[in-house]
Design a protein around this motif. Structure first.
Motif, PDB file in Angstrom:
ATOM      1  N   LEU A   1       0.841  -1.181   0.000  1.00  0.00           N
ATOM      2  CA  LEU A   1       0.000   0.000   0.000  1.00  0.00           C
ATOM      3  C   LEU A   1       0.882   1.238   0.000  1.00  0.00           C
ATOM      4  O   LEU A   1       1.907   1.290   0.678  1.00  0.00           O
ATOM      5  CB  LEU A   1      -0.913   0.003   1.226  1.00  0.00           C
ATOM      6  CG  LEU A   1      -1.883  -1.178   1.305  1.00  0.00           C
ATOM      7  CD1 LEU A   1      -2.691  -1.110   2.594  1.00  0.00           C
ATOM      8  CD2 LEU A   1      -2.822  -1.186   0.102  1.00  0.00           C
ATOM      9  N   ALA A   2       0.482   2.221  -0.769  1.00  0.00           N
ATOM     10  CA  ALA A   2       1.232   3.470  -0.864  1.00  0.00           C
ATOM     11  C   ALA A   2       0.295   4.634  -0.595  1.00  0.00           C
ATOM     12  O   ALA A   2      -0.908   4.552  -0.871  1.00  0.00           O
ATOM     13  CB  ALA A   2       1.854   3.606  -2.255  1.00  0.00           C
ATOM     14  N   VAL A   3       0.840   5.681  -0.046  1.00  0.00           N
ATOM     15  CA  VAL A   3       0.070   6.900   0.170  1.00  0.00           C
ATOM     16  C   VAL A   3       0.775   8.037  -0.560  1.00  0.00           C
ATOM     17  O   VAL A   3       1.990   8.044  -0.701  1.00  0.00           O
ATOM     18  CB  VAL A   3      -0.074   7.242   1.670  1.00  0.00           C
ATOM     19  CG1 VAL A   3      -0.884   6.190   2.387  1.00  0.00           C
ATOM     20  CG2 VAL A   3       1.270   7.414   2.332  1.00  0.00           C
ATOM     21  N   GLU A   4      -0.015   8.988  -1.007  1.00  0.00           N
ATOM     22  CA  GLU A   4       0.560  10.143  -1.678  1.00  0.00           C
ATOM     23  C   GLU A   4       1.196  11.035  -0.625  1.00  0.00           C
ATOM     24  O   GLU A   4       0.557  11.437   0.347  1.00  0.00           O
ATOM     25  CB  GLU A   4      -0.536  10.905  -2.425  1.00  0.00           C
ATOM     26  CG  GLU A   4       0.005  12.055  -3.231  1.00  0.00           C
ATOM     27  CD  GLU A   4      -1.074  12.741  -4.051  1.00  0.00           C
ATOM     28  OE1 GLU A   4      -1.030  13.977  -4.114  1.00  0.00           O
ATOM     29  OE2 GLU A   4      -1.939  12.048  -4.622  1.00  0.00           O
ATOM     30  N   ALA A   5       2.469  11.322  -0.809  1.00  0.00           N
ATOM     31  CA  ALA A   5       3.195  12.138   0.153  1.00  0.00           C
ATOM     32  C   ALA A   5       3.329  13.584  -0.324  1.00  0.00           C
ATOM     33  O   ALA A   5       3.733  14.443   0.439  1.00  0.00           O
ATOM     34  CB  ALA A   5       4.579  11.553   0.400  1.00  0.00           C
ATOM     35  N   GLY A   6       2.999  13.839  -1.560  1.00  0.00           N
ATOM     36  CA  GLY A   6       3.104  15.182  -2.101  1.00  0.00           C
ATOM     37  C   GLY A   6       2.966  15.152  -3.599  1.00  0.00           C
ATOM     38  O   GLY A   6       2.758  14.094  -4.190  1.00  0.00           O
ATOM     39  N   GLN A   7       3.031  16.299  -4.188  1.00  0.00           N
ATOM     40  CA  GLN A   7       2.945  16.412  -5.630  1.00  0.00           C
ATOM     41  C   GLN A   7       4.110  17.239  -6.119  1.00  0.00           C
ATOM     42  O   GLN A   7       4.635  18.091  -5.402  1.00  0.00           O
ATOM     43  CB  GLN A   7       1.632  17.067  -6.047  1.00  0.00           C
ATOM     44  CG  GLN A   7       0.420  16.222  -5.737  1.00  0.00           C
ATOM     45  CD  GLN A   7      -0.857  16.868  -6.266  1.00  0.00           C
ATOM     46  OE1 GLN A   7      -0.880  17.996  -6.696  1.00  0.00           O
ATOM     47  NE2 GLN A   7      -1.928  16.102  -6.226  1.00  0.00           N
ATOM     48  N   MET A   8       4.488  16.986  -7.352  1.00  0.00           N
ATOM     49  CA  MET A   8       5.586  17.725  -7.950  1.00  0.00           C
ATOM     50  C   MET A   8       5.207  18.040  -9.385  1.00  0.00           C
ATOM     51  O   MET A   8       4.629  17.208 -10.083  1.00  0.00           O
ATOM     52  CB  MET A   8       6.868  16.883  -7.913  1.00  0.00           C
ATOM     53  CG  MET A   8       8.049  17.567  -8.531  1.00  0.00           C
ATOM     54  SD  MET A   8       9.604  16.644  -8.326  1.00  0.00           S
ATOM     55  CE  MET A   8       9.349  15.290  -9.455  1.00  0.00           C
ATOM     56  N   GLU A   9       5.509  19.235  -9.794  1.00  0.00           N
ATOM     57  CA  GLU A   9       5.267  19.629 -11.170  1.00  0.00           C
ATOM     58  C   GLU A   9       6.610  19.901 -11.819  1.00  0.00           C
ATOM     59  O   GLU A   9       7.460  20.606 -11.253  1.00  0.00           O
ATOM     60  CB  GLU A   9       4.394  20.881 -11.222  1.00  0.00           C
ATOM     61  CG  GLU A   9       4.029  21.291 -12.628  1.00  0.00           C
ATOM     62  CD  GLU A   9       3.074  22.469 -12.653  1.00  0.00           C
ATOM     63  OE1 GLU A   9       3.217  23.296 -13.560  1.00  0.00           O
ATOM     64  OE2 GLU A   9       2.216  22.576 -11.760  1.00  0.00           O
ATOM     65  N   VAL A  10       6.827  19.323 -12.976  1.00  0.00           N
ATOM     66  CA  VAL A  10       8.064  19.520 -13.713  1.00  0.00           C
ATOM     67  C   VAL A  10       7.739  20.258 -14.988  1.00  0.00           C
ATOM     68  O   VAL A  10       6.845  19.864 -15.748  1.00  0.00           O
ATOM     69  CB  VAL A  10       8.736  18.161 -14.043  1.00  0.00           C
ATOM     70  CG1 VAL A  10       9.984  18.374 -14.874  1.00  0.00           C
ATOM     71  CG2 VAL A  10       9.033  17.399 -12.772  1.00  0.00           C
ATOM     72  N   VAL A  11       8.419  21.365 -15.194  1.00  0.00           N
ATOM     73  CA  VAL A  11       8.211  22.162 -16.410  1.00  0.00           C
ATOM     74  C   VAL A  11       9.471  22.019 -17.264  1.00  0.00           C
ATOM     75  O   VAL A  11      10.577  22.339 -16.800  1.00  0.00           O
ATOM     76  CB  VAL A  11       7.959  23.646 -16.063  1.00  0.00           C
ATOM     77  CG1 VAL A  11       7.813  24.466 -17.330  1.00  0.00           C
ATOM     78  CG2 VAL A  11       6.740  23.783 -15.171  1.00  0.00           C
ATOM     79  N   LEU A  12       9.297  21.525 -18.444  1.00  0.00           N
ATOM     80  CA  LEU A  12      10.415  21.370 -19.380  1.00  0.00           C
ATOM     81  C   LEU A  12      10.371  22.516 -20.378  1.00  0.00           C
ATOM     82  O   LEU A  12       9.342  22.787 -20.976  1.00  0.00           O
ATOM     83  CB  LEU A  12      10.322  20.041 -20.102  1.00  0.00           C
ATOM     84  CG  LEU A  12      10.346  18.786 -19.221  1.00  0.00           C
ATOM     85  CD1 LEU A  12      10.148  17.540 -20.083  1.00  0.00           C
ATOM     86  CD2 LEU A  12      11.667  18.690 -18.479  1.00  0.00           C
TER      87      LEU A  12
END
Length: 187
Positions: A172-183
């Motif tokens: 089981l995994a939980v979301e620990a955060g979000q990341m946005e990558v802009v190329l």
């Protein structure tokens, strides 16, 4: 959410000789008396190879204080970067095994919970007759207790022609955060 990863080809090296085994045990702070006598110290790969070190006691497992420099030297000698030390839990425990994985040669003194240790362990246990002789067997492995980061991983071993063929690990995994990558493309 539940995440499942199918690992790579199952590959076993021959069990280590006494000299290599003794060197690994010394680096881990163990002796031959700590080992389960009916299982070898052996390298197993399911995409990432780990040295399987089966010991008698969860208490001994939880109290390990390896010499990381000596483990790095063992990694160089064996050409294997990780050491998965494990013990069987009591029959009433929901997890079959408890383990710890040390890989200081690649900058990981200890990994709290890893499929790269538990997956090869499943293949190893199947190969050595410590899992039921069925086409598909699943069990749980516990890891991270000594680090205060306990986790449980599900290991599923698929057998073909009487030997472990495919290993899957999941949990089981939980979301620990979000990341946005802009190329940005070069102008």
């Amino acid at each position: 959410m539940k995440i499942i990863m199918t690992q790579g080809e199952v590959v076993f090296t021959p069990p280590y000789d006494r000299h290599t085994t003794d060197r690994i045990l010394a680096a881990l702070g163990l002796t031959v008396d700590d080992l389960l006598s009916d299982l070898p110290v052996q390298e197993v790969s399911t995409g990432h190879s780990k040295v399987m070190v089966p010991i008698r006691s969860v208490d001994t497992l939880d109290s390990l204080m390896p010499n990381m420099d000596a483990l790095v030297a063992c990694s160089r000698a064996t050409q294997c970067n990780g050491f998965f030390v494990f013990a069987f839990n009591d029959e009433d425990d929901l997890a079959l095994t408890s383990g710890r994985m040390f890989a200081p040669a690649v900058g990981i003194p200890e990994d709290p919970v890893t499929g790269n240790g538990n997956g090869p362990c499943g293949a190893y246990l199947s190969q050595h007759g410590r899992l039921p002789d069925r086409d598909v067997v699943s069990y749980c492995g516990r890891q991270g207790v000594a680090m205060g980061k306990e986790g449980v991983i599900e290991v599923t071993v698929h057998r073909h022609n009487g030997r472990p063929d495919t290993v899957q690990v999941g949990g089981l995994a939980v979301e620990a955060g979000q990341m946005e990558v802009v190329l940005e493309s070069p102008s």
